[in-house]
Design a protein around this motif. Sequence first.
Motif, mmCIF file in Angstrom:
data_model
loop_
_atom_site.group_PDB
_atom_site.id
_atom_site.type_symbol
_atom_site.label_atom_id
_atom_site.label_comp_id
_atom_site.label_asym_id
_atom_site.label_seq_id
_atom_site.Cartn_x
_atom_site.Cartn_y
_atom_site.Cartn_z
ATOM 1 N N ASP A 238 0.815 -1.208 0.000
ATOM 2 C CA ASP A 238 0.000 0.000 0.000
ATOM 3 C C ASP A 238 0.853 1.265 0.000
ATOM 4 O O ASP A 238 0.495 2.268 -0.636
ATOM 5 C CB ASP A 238 -0.944 0.006 1.200
ATOM 6 C CG ASP A 238 -2.074 -1.012 1.054
ATOM 7 O OD1 ASP A 238 -2.281 -1.501 -0.077
ATOM 8 O OD2 ASP A 238 -2.737 -1.320 2.065
ATOM 9 N N THR A 256 -1.219 6.534 4.367
ATOM 10 C CA THR A 256 -1.474 5.304 3.627
ATOM 11 C C THR A 256 -2.527 4.468 4.334
ATOM 12 O O THR A 256 -3.514 4.037 3.717
ATOM 13 C CB THR A 256 -0.176 4.488 3.478
ATOM 14 O OG1 THR A 256 0.774 5.258 2.741
ATOM 15 C CG2 THR A 256 -0.435 3.169 2.755
ATOM 16 N N TYR A 260 -5.705 6.978 2.616
ATOM 17 C CA TYR A 260 -5.815 6.532 1.228
ATOM 18 C C TYR A 260 -6.120 5.048 1.073
ATOM 19 O O TYR A 260 -6.714 4.641 0.079
ATOM 20 C CB TYR A 260 -4.533 6.895 0.473
ATOM 21 C CG TYR A 260 -4.307 8.385 0.438
ATOM 22 C CD1 TYR A 260 -5.093 9.209 -0.358
ATOM 23 C CD2 TYR A 260 -3.345 8.978 1.245
ATOM 24 C CE1 TYR A 260 -4.916 10.582 -0.366
ATOM 25 C CE2 TYR A 260 -3.155 10.353 1.238
ATOM 26 C CZ TYR A 260 -3.943 11.148 0.436
ATOM 27 O OH TYR A 260 -3.770 12.512 0.438
ATOM 28 N N LYS A 261 -5.731 4.244 2.049
ATOM 29 C CA LYS A 261 -6.014 2.808 1.989
ATOM 30 C C LYS A 261 -6.680 2.338 3.283
ATOM 31 O O LYS A 261 -6.524 1.193 3.702
ATOM 32 C CB LYS A 261 -4.713 2.032 1.780
ATOM 33 C CG LYS A 261 -3.980 2.333 0.485
ATOM 34 C CD LYS A 261 -4.637 1.658 -0.710
ATOM 35 C CE LYS A 261 -3.818 1.874 -1.973
ATOM 36 N NZ LYS A 261 -4.380 1.155 -3.133
ATOM 37 N N ASN A 264 -8.330 -1.035 4.317
ATOM 38 C CA ASN A 264 -7.528 -2.245 4.536
ATOM 39 C C ASN A 264 -7.078 -2.414 5.982
ATOM 40 O O ASN A 264 -6.438 -3.430 6.310
ATOM 41 C CB ASN A 264 -6.279 -2.220 3.654
ATOM 42 C CG ASN A 264 -6.613 -2.277 2.179
ATOM 43 O OD1 ASN A 264 -7.699 -2.704 1.799
ATOM 44 N ND2 ASN A 264 -5.688 -1.837 1.336
#
Length: 295
Positions: A238, A256, A260-261, A264
């Motif tokens: 990622d 991250t 943006y991720k 997850n």
Amino acid sequence: MLTQNEFSILRFVYETPLCSPKEIAETTHLPFDSIEKTLNLMCERGYIADGRITDTGMAALEPYRVKRAIFLAAGFGSRLVPITFNTPKPLVRVNGMRMIDTLLDAVVAADIPEIIVVRGYLSEQFDQLRYKYPRIQFIENPGYNESNNISSAMCVRYLFQNAYVLESDLILRNPKLIRKYEYCSNFLGIPVKVTDDWCISTDKNGVIKSEAIGGKDCYQMVGISYWDADDGSKLANDLNDVFTSPGGKERYWEQTALVYKKENYQVRIRECSFDDVVEIDTYNELKKIDKLYAL
């Protein structure tokens, strides 16, 4: 595998032998009846005997052992000019001690086996740390002046499993924030009513849901986090995806997982206070903390 409550109680018994259920409740904030029930269960399993953790209990804790501490220390520290013209910000002395030493001392005290420092600006000056901390490993970030700290995270993206990640320009006043065992991924934050600093908000279960500059009834971010084996593995891919995306070099590394991720990850907040850790952002703040700089 231990449950969260079992882990918290077993770790407390490891850290504080012969403790009472009341002492455990005051620190863990778990219900008293739940603590007594869990203690009895762990005695039956052979994890605890005579108020102390056993070898079997230590084996149960081992999967949660922190393997390494990663220090992000490559940046210039422009807001601490003029001191940082000649000295990397983490090596600036505050009241006689280098800032990074307050963190390194805590990592050593927690018996964390690997210590990794990502360096860039005036990198050779970090060599002095080896005299006091011979286990240090240095990783170079040649692109530190071309991007944000995500470039430092990229240099160590395969090492995030079971790892603390620490900003290196903090003054740690409570070394117990760095622990030998951690249950799950977490990020330190200070509860505040309002802040204009970087902050994070959570759901009712303490899972981080957003990161922003400024907020109300949120947590002011502290640059210390822990990443378990699963999340550390996901971060390797990622981080690369975010870094190589348009504008990716301008991101902060933790965005991250938190922005943006974020689908997850289930990163939890870990509360601390302004008494536990200090972040010096400007030269004026430095002068207020260490009067020698005001001369």
